[in-house]
Design an enzyme around this catalytic site. Structure first.
Site, PDB file in Angstrom:
ATOM      1  N   ASP A 186       0.849  -1.192   0.000  1.00 27.43           N
ATOM      2  CA  ASP A 186       0.000   0.000   0.000  1.00 27.43           C
ATOM      3  C   ASP A 186       0.886   1.244   0.000  1.00 27.43           C
ATOM      4  O   ASP A 186       2.100   1.162  -0.156  1.00 27.43           O
ATOM      5  CB  ASP A 186      -0.922  -0.018   1.217  1.00 27.43           C
ATOM      6  CG  ASP A 186      -0.135  -0.136   2.508  1.00 27.43           C
ATOM      7  OD1 ASP A 186       0.307   0.917   3.026  1.00 27.43           O
ATOM      8  OD2 ASP A 186       0.070  -1.261   3.004  1.00 27.43           O
ATOM      9  N   HIS A 507       1.116  -8.649  -4.323  1.00 25.40           N
ATOM     10  CA  HIS A 507       0.128  -7.675  -3.837  1.00 25.40           C
ATOM     11  C   HIS A 507       0.886  -6.370  -3.577  1.00 25.40           C
ATOM     12  O   HIS A 507       1.313  -6.082  -2.462  1.00 25.40           O
ATOM     13  CB  HIS A 507      -0.518  -8.209  -2.558  1.00 25.40           C
ATOM     14  CG  HIS A 507      -1.623  -7.356  -2.020  1.00 25.40           C
ATOM     15  ND1 HIS A 507      -2.950  -7.534  -2.360  1.00 25.40           N
ATOM     16  CD2 HIS A 507      -1.603  -6.318  -1.148  1.00 25.40           C
ATOM     17  CE1 HIS A 507      -3.691  -6.653  -1.726  1.00 25.40           C
ATOM     18  NE2 HIS A 507      -2.898  -5.895  -0.980  1.00 25.40           N
ATOM     19  N   ASP A 550       0.354 -17.161  -6.333  1.00 25.80           N
ATOM     20  CA  ASP A 550       0.961 -15.968  -6.934  1.00 25.80           C
ATOM     21  C   ASP A 550      -0.143 -15.153  -7.587  1.00 25.80           C
ATOM     22  O   ASP A 550      -0.359 -15.223  -8.801  1.00 25.80           O
ATOM     23  CB  ASP A 550       2.025 -16.388  -7.949  1.00 25.80           C
ATOM     24  CG  ASP A 550       2.687 -15.186  -8.619  1.00 25.80           C
ATOM     25  OD1 ASP A 550       2.643 -14.086  -8.034  1.00 25.80           O
ATOM     26  OD2 ASP A 550       3.241 -15.352  -9.734  1.00 25.80           O
ATOM     27  N   GLU A 559       1.895 -10.408  -0.372  1.00 28.35           N
ATOM     28  CA  GLU A 559       2.238  -8.998  -0.197  1.00 28.35           C
ATOM     29  C   GLU A 559       3.731  -8.870   0.092  1.00 28.35           C
ATOM     30  O   GLU A 559       4.424  -9.859   0.370  1.00 28.35           O
ATOM     31  CB  GLU A 559       1.424  -8.363   0.930  1.00 28.35           C
ATOM     32  CG  GLU A 559       1.558  -6.828   0.963  1.00 28.35           C
ATOM     33  CD  GLU A 559       0.567  -6.144   1.882  1.00 28.35           C
ATOM     34  OE1 GLU A 559       0.512  -4.890   1.856  1.00 28.35           O
ATOM     35  OE2 GLU A 559      -0.157  -6.833   2.621  1.00 28.35           O
TER      36      GLU A 559
END
Length: 580
Positions: A186, A507, A550, A559
């Site tokens: 993020d 991710h 994956d 992530e």
């Protein structure tokens, strides 16, 4: 004409033209380290479905030439993946080259390279991944290659969340806190993991200087006279210093959007950013990281004044934590009292003995003042566990004591080394009882970020190999790296860009949004997890050791985070420091 830098990236990722072809192709049933290993190191492949005694061969990947023959050892059940597996040991292969292991009737492995400096490129890529996570700045093609991007998140108008309000900084006012790294997949920035990441970078420089002090990461600061690993750490330190309230020395827990944002490039994410509540563990981890940095920065003329600032800031954060000894980040309670709600990663920790021990040790080492040790619990140091992603930091204090210099380190070195030996011997015992021959505690390691635990185990083993001059520890450290790079039930190397079978869909927002086919390289994904998370429609297995996919949707297993990368960089630097 392609630049040398882009050509290097292409070569690292296997995008350059092949110079030869193999006669065998990977089957997915013979698993090994897909990166490289040293000529004189043990070499192990794990064969799924083996009965024992099957003929095994090692062939050159360049021309298919047979270079070794042997057999598969008696198999054992690995109930964490529901497999019966046998081991092939091909230590006799010491000639530099690229090889595959073939077991008749069962399959063929991916490529392993035998070469000196086997983990130098893994160290470089994993450290460069931190540069590619930099916030508030453009990444130009000269340094980022095809992963170039425009600047995003200038963070020069960060809003004081009501939970962080003070007399001098009321709710709704703004501060400037640019820089640092995006913590994970993020776009938020968190003090606690940032402090741990900084620690491992300086720790690698302290423990294994031959592996990292001259490593060229190809970053904008590369020509400034300081090691690139120090420059990258400083980029993070300067951001953390902006997260300290100058009025009282407390640390805002994180700089964040109110919620996780979409799959966009940084420049396209323009939602408001906030700093939230000051916390005890943010203050203590910050104090530890800055005090540690203050010990190393004076060696570099360009950073001498920063060293003084770091130590002063560390003292102020320690004082705030002493006055506020148990301020926990409770996001739900905070949201019940303040708007807007914050729903990003909490990194909450309600126990402070380990952070206090780490900060006290680092401040004592940096200042020579033993009074910083008066309030710490030394059982959290000498009996510290392997660090987990939840950031149990006692082992970081332990490492600083057995690696440190000066009267305080000398006073505690014998106890610290005894603690290191206990930890390292435990890793050896894990390897001895594993069908895969790896120092993994399967009962607890298959968690979110479990690969960082394997990396931490490897780092401890390389520390022990160096401190005690014991090859057993060095070999077990390589076993842990083998696990991370393909010798595991998934058959994946868990580092993007390393290995024939490595993650292509982490991710990670920039990787998803940048339109570039290969993922950002050098990122360690979290790996298999027993967590019953339904972030993706399906996983290929419900066995904990094989519960990995994956896929972009898999934040539970695919992530990335900067602090996982830092543990991996420390481990690969350890391999280079011990084996080269």
């Amino acid at each position: 004409m392609i630049s040398p830098r882009l050509l290097l990236i292409a070569l690292v990722l296997g995008l350059a033209p092949a110079v030869g072809s193999a006669q065998h192709h990977a089957s997915g049933t013979v698993h090994l380290n897909q990166n490289a290993t040293y000529p004189d190191a043990p070499k192990v492949a794990v064969v799924v479905g083996a009965k024992g005694g099957e003929a095994a061969q090692v062939v050159s990947d360049l021309d298919g030439r047979l270079v070794w023959e042997g057999t598969v050892e008696e198999p054992a059940d690995y109930h964490w993946s529901g497999e019966s597996v046998g081991i092939v040991r091909f230590d006799d292969i010491q000639e530099v080259g690229m090889y595959r292991v073939h077991v008749e009737g069962l399959g063929t492995s991916e490529v392993i390279e035998v070469r000196p400096n086997a983990f130098e490129e893994a160290t470089r890529l994993s450290l460069r991944a931190l540069y590619l996570q930099r916030a508030s700045v453009a990444l130009p093609v000269e340094f980022a290659g095809v992963w170039q991007r425009d600047a995003g998140h200038p963070d020069d108008q960060v809003i004081i969340h009501p939970s962080a309000a003070s007399e001098g900084r009321p709710a709704g006012s703004t501060i400037s806190a640019p820089g640092g790294w995006y913590d994970a997949g993020d776009y938020n920035k968190y003090v606690v993991p940032a402090a741990v990441t900084s620690y491992y970078l300086f720790g690698a420089l302290e423990s294994f200087p031959s592996a990292v002090s001259e490593l060229d990461l190809g970053i904008p600061e590369s020509a400034n006279g300081a090691p690139d690993i120090v420059d990258e750490a400083v980029w993070n330190l300067r951001w953390m210093m902006r997260m300290q309230d100058p009025a009282d020395g407390g640390l805002y827990h994180k700089l964040t959007h109110a919620s996780f944002q979409g799959w966009l490039m940084p420049k396209d994410v323009t939602a408001p950013r906030y700093v939230v509540q000051k916390t005890t563990n943010a203050a203590l981890t910050y104090a530890a990281a800055l005090a540690q940095a203050a010990r190393f920065l004076p060696a570099y003329p360009e950073y001498q004044s920063l060293a003084d600032s770091c130590l002063a800031a560390a003292r102020r954060a320690w004082a705030w934590a002493e006055a506020n000894p148990a301020v926990t980040y409770d996001q739900n309670a905070m949201n019940a009292q303040h708007d807007p709600d914050i729903s990003t990663g909490p990194y909450a920790d309600g126990e402070y003995d380990d952070e206090r021990a780490w900060a006290g040790v680092e401040l004592a080492l940096a200042t020579g003042d033993a009074t910083f040790l008066d309030s710490i619990d030394f059982t959290r140091v000498f009996d510290a566990p392997v660090p987990y992603w939840e950031i149990d930091t006692g082992q970081l204090a332990l490492r600083s004591l057995y690696e440190g210099t000066g009267p305080i380190a000398n006073t505690f070195r014998e106890q610290a080394l005894a603690g290191l030996r206990r930890l390292a011997d435990h890793q050896l015992a894990l390897s001895d009882t594993s069908a895969y021959g790896m120092p993994i505690n399967e009962r607890v390691d298959f968690i979110w970020g479990g690969t960082s635990v394997a990396s931490a185990r490897a780092g401890i083993l390389f520390d022990a190999a160096q401190q005690f001059d014991d090859r057993r520890y060095a070999e077990a450290g390589l076993d842990a790296l083998d696990y991370l790079l393909g010798r595991n039930p998934t058959g994946f190397s868990f580092v993007t860009g390393l290995g024939e079978k490595s993650p292509h869909n982490p991710h990670h927002r920039p990787t998803v949004a940048d339109g570039v086919e290969p993922p950002v390289p050098g990122m360690l994904v979290g790996g298999p997890t027993h967590a019953n998370v339904t972030d993706c429609p399906a996983y290929p297995s419900e066995f904990p050791a094989a519960r990995y996919v994956d896929a972009i949707c898999s934040y539970s297993a695919n992530e990335i985070t900067t602090y996982w990368n830092a543990t991996f960089s420390y481990a690969t630097a350890g391999a280079e420091g011990v084996w080269r």
